[in-house]
Design a protein around this motif. Sequence first.
Motif: not given
Length: 225
Positions: A30-37
């Motif tokens: 999503e716009k503005g989201e912070y995710a890690a892989v």
Amino acid sequence: MILELQNICKDYIQGKMEVPVLQDICFSLEKGEYAAVMGPSGSGKTTLMNIIGCLDQATRGTYLLDGRDVGSCTENQMSDIRLRKIGFVFQNFQLLPRQSALDNVALPLIYAGVSRKERQRRAEAALERVGLSERMYFKPSQLSGGQKQRVAIARAMVNHPELLLADEPTGSLDSRSGEQVMELFGELHREGVSILMITHDPGIAAYADRTVEIRDGRIRGEGAQ
């Protein structure tokens, strides 16, 4: 939605063999989201990042970046997307060794056709933002690892991209420098920047809102969508 991957596959040819690296990857941010892989070496996470960063194209599947189908883009169009929509932060910094911190940060603005005066103003502001205003004329060899990474972050953000991609951003740093970099990412996230980060470190992944695990070219468990 800033990005959406639909059944992304990536194969490489080794001799006469076709080797699958990514298999049916479905993922959205999503716009503005912070995710890690997260994933071990050889899991396909760098290949995934290269596709998301428009450095490579998928063999099959659909990649939508801000609603645009990247798979139908030419090389020049992908280059323009990288320049205007995506900021990159790498483990090894990728700074030009003979250029000052200021010149390194200003480099994307040259490609964007920004005037010299405006380039300097924006590069200075970006370095001040990451706490390096007193070292803007230092070359990379005169900077610590943490300072080099902050220069790289300033360079990534100087064009005000919508998406920040970070590939093992703390992998070459000591723990204190790593914390400072992650604090800076947190500030950017709170300002609305979308961040996707690759890491092998659960402690670093914990800074993100959501963590996705990739193994053997497939996303495992919850969190992909």
